[in-house]
Design a protein around this motif. Structure first.
Motif, PDB file in Angstrom:
ATOM      1  N   GLN A  67      -1.365 -23.196  17.740  1.00 55.15           N
ATOM      2  CA  GLN A  67      -2.775 -23.110  17.336  1.00 55.15           C
ATOM      3  C   GLN A  67      -3.681 -22.620  18.460  1.00 55.15           C
ATOM      4  N   VAL A  68      -3.179 -22.618  19.682  1.00 53.47           N
ATOM      5  CA  VAL A  68      -3.966 -22.093  20.802  1.00 53.47           C
ATOM      6  C   VAL A  68      -3.926 -20.569  20.730  1.00 53.47           C
ATOM      7  N   PRO A  69      -5.077 -19.895  20.703  1.00 56.64           N
ATOM      8  CA  PRO A  69      -5.119 -18.453  20.428  1.00 56.64           C
ATOM      9  C   PRO A  69      -4.825 -17.585  21.658  1.00 56.64           C
ATOM     10  N   VAL A  70      -3.645 -17.768  22.245  1.00 54.43           N
ATOM     11  CA  VAL A  70      -3.253 -16.955  23.397  1.00 54.43           C
ATOM     12  C   VAL A  70      -1.787 -16.553  23.243  1.00 54.43           C
ATOM     13  N   ARG A  71      -1.445 -15.429  23.854  1.00 55.10           N
ATOM     14  CA  ARG A  71      -0.068 -14.942  23.820  1.00 55.10           C
ATOM     15  C   ARG A  71       0.446 -14.539  25.205  1.00 55.10           C
ATOM     16  N   THR A  72      -0.434 -14.449  26.187  1.00 52.70           N
ATOM     17  CA  THR A  72      -0.045 -14.031  27.531  1.00 52.70           C
ATOM     18  C   THR A  72      -0.654 -14.986  28.545  1.00 52.70           C
ATOM     19  N   LEU A  73      -0.166 -14.906  29.779  1.00 52.08           N
ATOM     20  CA  LEU A  73      -0.705 -15.759  30.831  1.00 52.08           C
ATOM     21  C   LEU A  73      -2.164 -15.417  31.125  1.00 52.08           C
ATOM     22  N   ASP A  74      -2.505 -14.144  31.158  1.00 50.85           N
ATOM     23  CA  ASP A  74      -3.902 -13.756  31.386  1.00 50.85           C
ATOM     24  C   ASP A  74      -4.809 -14.325  30.297  1.00 50.85           C
ATOM     25  N   GLU A  75      -4.349 -14.287  29.050  1.00 52.27           N
ATOM     26  CA  GLU A  75      -5.146 -14.831  27.955  1.00 52.27           C
ATOM     27  C   GLU A  75      -5.298 -16.344  28.085  1.00 52.27           C
ATOM     28  N   LEU A  76      -4.238 -17.030  28.531  1.00 52.13           N
ATOM     29  CA  LEU A  76      -4.316 -18.475  28.720  1.00 52.13           C
ATOM     30  C   LEU A  76      -5.347 -18.819  29.790  1.00 52.13           C
ATOM     31  N   VAL A  77      -5.311 -18.104  30.914  1.00 51.89           N
ATOM     32  CA  VAL A  77      -6.267 -18.355  31.996  1.00 51.89           C
ATOM     33  C   VAL A  77      -7.697 -18.158  31.504  1.00 51.89           C
ATOM     34  N   ALA A  78      -7.941 -17.032  30.797  1.00 53.60           N
ATOM     35  CA  ALA A  78      -9.290 -16.742  30.315  1.00 53.60           C
ATOM     36  C   ALA A  78      -9.752 -17.782  29.295  1.00 53.60           C
ATOM     37  N   TYR A  79      -8.844 -18.195  28.412  1.00 50.17           N
ATOM     38  CA  TYR A  79      -9.207 -19.169  27.380  1.00 50.17           C
ATOM     39  C   TYR A  79      -9.512 -20.534  28.008  1.00 50.17           C
ATOM     40  N   THR A 118       4.212 -21.354  21.297  1.00 54.92           N
ATOM     41  CA  THR A 118       4.200 -19.948  21.700  1.00 54.92           C
ATOM     42  C   THR A 118       4.638 -19.850  23.163  1.00 54.92           C
ATOM     43  N   PRO A 119       5.771 -19.202  23.444  1.00 49.46           N
ATOM     44  CA  PRO A 119       6.186 -19.050  24.840  1.00 49.46           C
ATOM     45  C   PRO A 119       5.323 -18.020  25.558  1.00 49.46           C
ATOM     46  N   ILE A 120       4.961 -18.333  26.796  1.00 50.43           N
ATOM     47  CA  ILE A 120       4.063 -17.468  27.577  1.00 50.43           C
ATOM     48  C   ILE A 120       4.799 -16.801  28.736  1.00 50.43           C
ATOM     49  N   ALA A 121       5.595 -17.571  29.484  1.00 50.72           N
ATOM     50  CA  ALA A 121       6.313 -17.032  30.646  1.00 50.72           C
ATOM     51  C   ALA A 121       7.503 -17.931  30.934  1.00 50.72           C
ATOM     52  N   PHE A 122       8.527 -17.348  31.572  1.00 56.00           N
ATOM     53  CA  PHE A 122       9.778 -18.056  31.848  1.00 56.00           C
ATOM     54  C   PHE A 122       9.952 -18.224  33.346  1.00 56.00           C
ATOM     55  N   ASN A 123      10.252 -19.448  33.766  1.00 52.09           N
ATOM     56  CA  ASN A 123      10.421 -19.754  35.186  1.00 52.09           C
ATOM     57  C   ASN A 123      11.892 -19.619  35.584  1.00 52.09           C
ATOM     58  N   GLY A 124      12.425 -18.426  35.433  1.00 53.08           N
ATOM     59  CA  GLY A 124      13.807 -18.141  35.796  1.00 53.08           C
ATOM     60  C   GLY A 124      13.899 -16.815  36.519  1.00 53.08           C
ATOM     61  N   PRO A 125      15.067 -16.470  37.051  1.00 53.86           N
ATOM     62  CA  PRO A 125      15.204 -15.250  37.840  1.00 53.86           C
ATOM     63  C   PRO A 125      15.134 -13.970  37.020  1.00 53.86           C
ATOM     64  N   GLN A 126      15.467 -14.053  35.728  1.00 55.94           N
ATOM     65  CA  GLN A 126      15.321 -12.917  34.832  1.00 55.94           C
ATOM     66  C   GLN A 126      14.983 -13.436  33.439  1.00 55.94           C
ATOM     67  N   ARG A 127      14.570 -12.533  32.549  1.00 61.07           N
ATOM     68  CA  ARG A 127      14.209 -12.957  31.200  1.00 61.07           C
ATOM     69  C   ARG A 127      15.392 -13.658  30.531  1.00 61.07           C
ATOM     70  N   HIS A 128      15.064 -14.632  29.701  1.00 61.11           N
ATOM     71  CA  HIS A 128      16.138 -15.381  29.050  1.00 61.11           C
ATOM     72  C   HIS A 128      16.636 -14.615  27.829  1.00 61.11           C
ATOM     73  N   PRO A 129      17.953 -14.503  27.643  1.00 62.15           N
ATOM     74  CA  PRO A 129      18.476 -13.710  26.522  1.00 62.15           C
ATOM     75  C   PRO A 129      18.092 -14.242  25.143  1.00 62.15           C
ATOM     76  N   LEU A 130      17.761 -15.530  25.030  1.00 61.06           N
ATOM     77  CA  LEU A 130      17.357 -16.060  23.726  1.00 61.06           C
ATOM     78  C   LEU A 130      15.923 -15.688  23.369  1.00 61.06           C
ATOM     79  N   LEU A 131      15.096 -15.403  24.387  1.00 62.68           N
ATOM     80  CA  LEU A 131      13.699 -15.017  24.170  1.00 62.68           C
ATOM     81  C   LEU A 131      13.387 -13.832  25.098  1.00 62.68           C
TER      82      LEU A 131
END
Length: 319
Positions: free
Chosen positions: A128-140, A216-229
């Motif tokens: 329900q939070v209207p964001v999809r990216t980290l920049d949008e989360l910060v601004a919101y 809604t996933p925003i960013a992954f704290n891993g060394p590379q993108r996760h294959p499931l997302l």
């Protein structure tokens, strides 16, 4: 407060080195969290696999309390003859020593054996939070009234989810309100109900909700993108200036355990941690972290120094 004082004093009461015995596997593993915690789950998988693999007959001994410090303290005080070892988490080694009062650092009183597993996490928000990216989360977050901030749960002050969201909001200069819970499950219940909105808890706990659209996933704290997302960027892509922590555990003996015992145990434990039988039973998001003793010590030192600087900079403490 009395508990923490006793932990601090007990480190000075570690027993003298016992007579070195002929090698036999440890008979007890201290797990400083309750049943069902991800550290407990991983530790029990290890014991299930190392039994048939190397003949260990080792009992799990859950000793929850004080954010993992109770079990760590009892491990420190155990007779250093190789009969008792324990699993200790990143939070107890690299976070709590800097923010608890009075301060108590268990690491100088422990002998590293090997790393166990590491769990990467996603930054995610209620759908329900209207964001999809980290920049949008910060601004919101910046746009919300001061008396109505975005809230995030954690399984307690001083845990990895707590320190990561403190570090993220500090580095990117946006407000978030911490709401500690007794367990991750309780925090997730309110997260899904949108009573709290932001999370960086264990991947094992959030994956199903990201996949079914409730988070809604925003960013992954891993060394590379996760294959499931694979469409979700890493923090290295979304905010390369931010340094975060991952949840991991290490295995330790009391400090004075003889080197011959440590080396034998380390070899058998690392063989088990890297085995297919162990890996296939791990919860989602957990991967082997089989660091040898010297590398595990360096991991603790470097991560502890970084978190210590952050805690001092923002005067982060818990009572």
């Amino acid at each position: 407060m009395m508990l923490r004082r006793s932990l601090l004093l007990a480190a000075l009461a570690r027993p003298a080195l016992a007579q070195t015995r002929a090698w036999s596997p440890p008979t007890r593993m201290i797990i400083p969290y309750g049943a069902g915690n991800i550290t407990d789950v991983v530790a029990r998988v290890l014991l299930d696999v190392i039994g048939p693999r190397h003949g260990w007959r080792t009992a799990a001994d859950n000793q929850p309390g004080a954010g993992g410090m109770m079990g760590a303290n009892n491990l420190i005080r155990a007779t250093p003859d190789g009969s008792v070892f324990g699993v200790v988490s990143a939070a107890a080694l690299t976070i709590l020593p800097h923010i608890q009062r009075p301060r108590f650092d268990p690491f100088p009183e422990l002998q590293p054996i090997t790393g166990l597993t590491i769990s990467h996490s996603f930054l995610a928000v209620n759908a329900q939070v209207p964001v999809r990216t980290l920049d949008e989360l910060v601004a919101y977050a910046r746009s919300r009234p001061k008396d109505d901030p975005l809230n995030y749960p954690s399984p307690g002050a001083g845990t990895v989810p707590h320190i990561n969201l403190v570090a993220l909001s500090h580095a990117l200069d946006f407000p978030l309100q911490h709401v500690p819970y007794r367990t991750s499950a309780a925090g997730n219940t309110d997260l899904l109900a949108n009573r709290v909105q932001v999370t960086m808890d264990s991947f094992a706990l959030t994956l199903q909700y990201m996949r079914d659209g409730r988070l809604t996933p925003i960013a992954f704290n891993g060394p590379q993108r996760h294959p499931l997302l694979p469409d979700v960027p890493t923090f290295a892509e979304a905010a390369p200036q931010v340094q975060l922590t991952n949840s991991w555990q290490g295995l330790f003996f009391p400090k004075a355990t003889p080197a011959a015992i440590t080396e034998r145990a380390a070899a058998e434990l690392r063989d088990t941690v890297t085995s297919h039988a162990f890996i296939e039973r791990l919860p989602p998001g957990a991967t082997p972290f089989a660091l040898p003793p010297d590398e595990l010590a360096r991991q603790v030192a470097s991560e502890s120094a970084r978190i210590g600087r952050l805690a001092a900079e923002i005067n982060l403490t818990i009572d």
